[in-house]
Design a protein around this motif. Structure first.
Motif, PDB file in Angstrom:
ATOM      1  N   ARG A  17      -5.925  -0.313  -5.758  1.00 33.15           N
ATOM      2  CA  ARG A  17      -5.549  -0.546  -4.310  1.00 33.15           C
ATOM      3  C   ARG A  17      -4.181   0.069  -4.058  1.00 33.15           C
ATOM      4  O   ARG A  17      -4.064   0.535  -2.862  1.00 33.15           O
ATOM      5  CB  ARG A  17      -5.562  -1.910  -4.012  1.00 33.15           C
ATOM      6  CG  ARG A  17      -5.326  -2.425  -2.630  1.00 33.15           C
ATOM      7  CD  ARG A  17      -5.541  -3.879  -2.442  1.00 33.15           C
ATOM      8  NE  ARG A  17      -5.253  -4.116  -0.941  1.00 33.15           N
ATOM      9  CZ  ARG A  17      -5.509  -5.331  -0.326  1.00 33.15           C
ATOM     10  NH1 ARG A  17      -6.437  -6.042  -1.228  1.00 33.15           N
ATOM     11  NH2 ARG A  17      -5.329  -5.566   0.758  1.00 33.15           N
ATOM     12  N   LEU A  39       0.712  -1.169  -0.004  1.00 31.09           N
ATOM     13  CA  LEU A  39      -0.116  -0.028   0.122  1.00 31.09           C
ATOM     14  C   LEU A  39       0.882   1.225  -0.035  1.00 31.09           C
ATOM     15  O   LEU A  39       1.806   1.269   0.560  1.00 31.09           O
ATOM     16  CB  LEU A  39      -0.846   0.004   1.147  1.00 31.09           C
ATOM     17  CG  LEU A  39      -2.024  -0.987   1.391  1.00 31.09           C
ATOM     18  CD1 LEU A  39      -2.690  -0.940   2.816  1.00 31.09           C
ATOM     19  CD2 LEU A  39      -3.008  -0.771   0.203  1.00 31.09           C
ATOM     20  N   VAL A  83      -2.757   4.670   3.634  1.00 31.60           N
ATOM     21  CA  VAL A  83      -2.895   3.944   4.942  1.00 31.60           C
ATOM     22  C   VAL A  83      -3.778   4.820   5.864  1.00 31.60           C
ATOM     23  O   VAL A  83      -3.704   5.979   5.919  1.00 31.60           O
ATOM     24  CB  VAL A  83      -1.584   3.835   5.684  1.00 31.60           C
ATOM     25  CG1 VAL A  83      -1.835   3.138   7.186  1.00 31.60           C
ATOM     26  CG2 VAL A  83      -0.688   2.684   4.777  1.00 31.60           C
ATOM     27  N   GLU A 142      -1.379  -2.854   7.708  1.00 31.16           N
ATOM     28  CA  GLU A 142      -0.821  -4.151   7.391  1.00 31.16           C
ATOM     29  C   GLU A 142      -0.975  -4.541   6.102  1.00 31.16           C
ATOM     30  O   GLU A 142      -0.677  -5.729   5.753  1.00 31.16           O
ATOM     31  CB  GLU A 142      -0.959  -5.157   8.385  1.00 31.16           C
ATOM     32  CG  GLU A 142      -0.469  -5.091   9.901  1.00 31.16           C
ATOM     33  CD  GLU A 142      -0.850  -3.982  10.762  1.00 31.16           C
ATOM     34  OE1 GLU A 142      -1.977  -3.826  10.679  1.00 31.16           O
ATOM     35  OE2 GLU A 142       0.159  -3.131  11.465  1.00 31.16           O
ATOM     36  N   GLY A 143      -1.730  -4.069   5.508  1.00 30.89           N
ATOM     37  CA  GLY A 143      -2.254  -3.999   3.798  1.00 30.89           C
ATOM     38  C   GLY A 143      -3.470  -4.567   3.740  1.00 30.89           C
ATOM     39  O   GLY A 143      -3.774  -4.708   2.477  1.00 30.89           O
TER      40      GLY A 143
END
Length: 78
Positions: free
Chosen positions: A32, A1, A37, A67-68
């Motif tokens: 995406r 990300l 974040v 954390e994605g």
């Protein structure tokens, strides 16, 4: 990300999607990799990436987790 929205060069767009009971509505389309974040995207939205698309319904919100993961808030209590 990505840590900054749009840092990857992917442009955000809109396109019509069919929503049951509402007909066609404009949905935000975001790659995406372009999500920052902690960024919140309200539905209707499409989060696209290689190999998959995640649909966020109207009334829901998606957040890019550190954390994605994509965390989808449904607007209902658990």
């Amino acid at each position: 990300l990505s840590h900054e929205p749009g840092a990857t060069g992917f442009e955000r767009t809109t396109r019509p999607v069919y929503v049951r009971g509402e007909g066609f509505v404009d949905a935000t389309v975001v790659h995406r990799a372009a999500l920052g974040v902690g960024e919140l995207i309200p539905g209707p939205a499409l989060i696209e990436e290689d190999g998959s698309t995640t649909y966020i319904e109207p009334g829901m919100t998606v957040e890019a987790h550190p954390e994605g993961a994509l965390v989808i808030y449904t607007g209902t209590a658990a």
